[in-house]
Design a protein around this motif. Structure first.
Motif, PDB file in Angstrom:
ATOM      1  N   ARG A   1     -14.718  27.167   5.815  1.00 23.75           N
ATOM      2  CA  ARG A   1     -13.452  26.448   5.804  1.00 23.75           C
ATOM      3  C   ARG A   1     -12.752  26.451   7.159  1.00 23.75           C
ATOM      4  O   ARG A   1     -12.176  25.439   7.560  1.00 23.75           O
ATOM      5  CB  ARG A   1     -12.516  27.033   4.740  1.00 23.75           C
ATOM      6  N   PHE A   2     -12.794  27.572   7.891  1.00 28.00           N
ATOM      7  CA  PHE A   2     -12.094  27.687   9.168  1.00 28.00           C
ATOM      8  C   PHE A   2     -13.099  27.890  10.300  1.00 28.00           C
ATOM      9  O   PHE A   2     -14.093  28.596  10.137  1.00 28.00           O
ATOM     10  CB  PHE A   2     -11.114  28.864   9.142  1.00 28.00           C
ATOM     11  N   ALA A   3     -12.799  27.296  11.441  1.00 29.52           N
ATOM     12  CA  ALA A   3     -13.640  27.464  12.629  1.00 29.52           C
ATOM     13  C   ALA A   3     -12.820  27.140  13.877  1.00 29.52           C
ATOM     14  O   ALA A   3     -11.853  26.381  13.822  1.00 29.52           O
ATOM     15  CB  ALA A   3     -14.877  26.576  12.579  1.00 29.52           C
ATOM     16  N   VAL A   4     -13.211  27.746  14.964  1.00 31.30           N
ATOM     17  CA  VAL A   4     -12.695  27.361  16.277  1.00 31.30           C
ATOM     18  C   VAL A   4     -13.829  26.647  17.014  1.00 31.30           C
ATOM     19  O   VAL A   4     -15.002  26.833  16.691  1.00 31.30           O
ATOM     20  CB  VAL A   4     -12.197  28.581  17.082  1.00 31.30           C
ATOM     21  N   PHE A   5     -13.493  25.846  18.001  1.00 35.25           N
ATOM     22  CA  PHE A   5     -14.524  25.104  18.723  1.00 35.25           C
ATOM     23  C   PHE A   5     -14.120  24.923  20.171  1.00 35.25           C
ATOM     24  O   PHE A   5     -12.945  25.071  20.551  1.00 35.25           O
ATOM     25  CB  PHE A   5     -14.793  23.746  18.068  1.00 35.25           C
ATOM     26  N   ASN A   6     -15.116  24.603  20.969  1.00 37.45           N
ATOM     27  CA  ASN A   6     -14.884  24.199  22.351  1.00 37.45           C
ATOM     28  C   ASN A   6     -15.620  22.886  22.588  1.00 37.45           C
ATOM     29  O   ASN A   6     -16.779  22.745  22.219  1.00 37.45           O
ATOM     30  CB  ASN A   6     -15.358  25.254  23.345  1.00 37.45           C
TER      31      ASN A   6
END
Length: 289
Positions: free
Chosen positions: A187-192
């Motif tokens: 459900r949650f993620a960080v990205f670059n």
């Protein structure tokens, strides 16, 4: 003293033997250490698996530990390989002032300005949590300065009025986005995101100079490399909400200018920035199929 010499002498011998060890032997020792670290990390990785398109895959994406220490961080599966993503990102900023006065120096500030952009995109996940794609961008900015008066002293004061600025640009970019899942619930993620963009546009600057109106037009061509971290949250099974922040970029820019139809030449500039820009916060939606 004799007891200490019995301990120190073997230690010195060990250090000298390690220093004299051939480079190949040192490489073998290092590989064994990496293998041991990898095995230890693999033993701690959760063994939960999930079925994606008929294949059973692990919930944790294996990653090689290049550092000296294992910090126990896992990259959980967020979006599996083979998925398509269609996104739409938009940003908007507006500033309006009316008869603003600051410290008795700046008076009668009347300004209205806004800037917005819209960015549709399409991408394909070439690996789990990693996608490549194309993005299209249209941006537009408008600023109208009706009046501005500055009064520093009796001998130093002036006023500006009837100034307007308009700009618009079109851009296409290729980008790579890498997600880091924050849990097994996907459900949650960080990205670059890293994107290479090419854009073209124009601007128009109108003002009063020596009692006469002047109109300056500029044609702009730009290439840029941008880095934008962000956060992604799935609000439904296939629909996610994204926030990204532009924090670092490199750019090459060429401008060709004319004033009242008269050529004024061209200018080439380049630069880099590393700062948080309030006008470069983008909110968007993404559909994954």
């Amino acid at each position: 003293m004799k007891a200490n010499s019995y301990i120190i002498a073997p230690l010195i011998a060990i250090i000298l033997s390690l220093a004299a060890m051939p480079a190949g032997a040192q490489t073998i020792v290092r590989k064994k250490e990496l293998a041991a670290d990898t095995a230890a990390m693999a033993a701690r990785i959760p063994s939960e698996k999930v079925i994606v398109d008929g294949d059973t895959v692990s919930m944790v994406i294996p990653q090689r530990n290049f550092g000296r220490y294992d910090r126990g961080l896992f990259n959980y599966l967020f979006i599996p390989k083979g998925k398509w993503a269609f996104g739409l990102t938009a940003s908007y900023g507006e500033l309006n002032t009316d008869d603003i006065q600051v410290l008795g120096i700046l008076k009668d500030l009347d300004f209205k300005g806004k800037i917005y952009s819209i960015k549709p995109s399409v991408s394909y996940f070439v690996a789990s949590n990693q996608s490549v794609g194309l993005k299209f961008n249209y941006s537009r900015g408008i600023g109208d300065l009706d009046n501005l008066a500055l009064d520093f002293s009796e001998d130093l004061n002036f006023s500006i009025s009837d100034v307007s600025y308009y700009t618009q640009s079109y851009a296409i970019s290729a980008f790579y986005r890498n997600y880091v899942g924050l849990g097994m619930d996907k459900r949650f993620a960080v990205f670059n995101e890293v994107d290479l963009a090419f854009s073209g546009g124009s601007s128009r600057f109108k003002r009063i100079y020596d009692g006469k109106p002047r109109d300056t037009r500029t044609v702009i061509t730009e290439a840029s490399l941008n880095f934008s971290p962000g956060v992604c949250v799935f609000i439904q099974d296939y629909v996610s909400f994204n926030i990204s922040f532009g924090v670092f970029g490199l750019k090459l820019r060429n401008e060709h200018q004319t004033t009242d139809g008269v050529e004024e030449g061209s200018r080439f500039t380049s630069g880099a920035n590393f700062r948080f820009n309030i006008f470069n916060i983008a909110f968007g939606m993404m559909v994954v199929i």
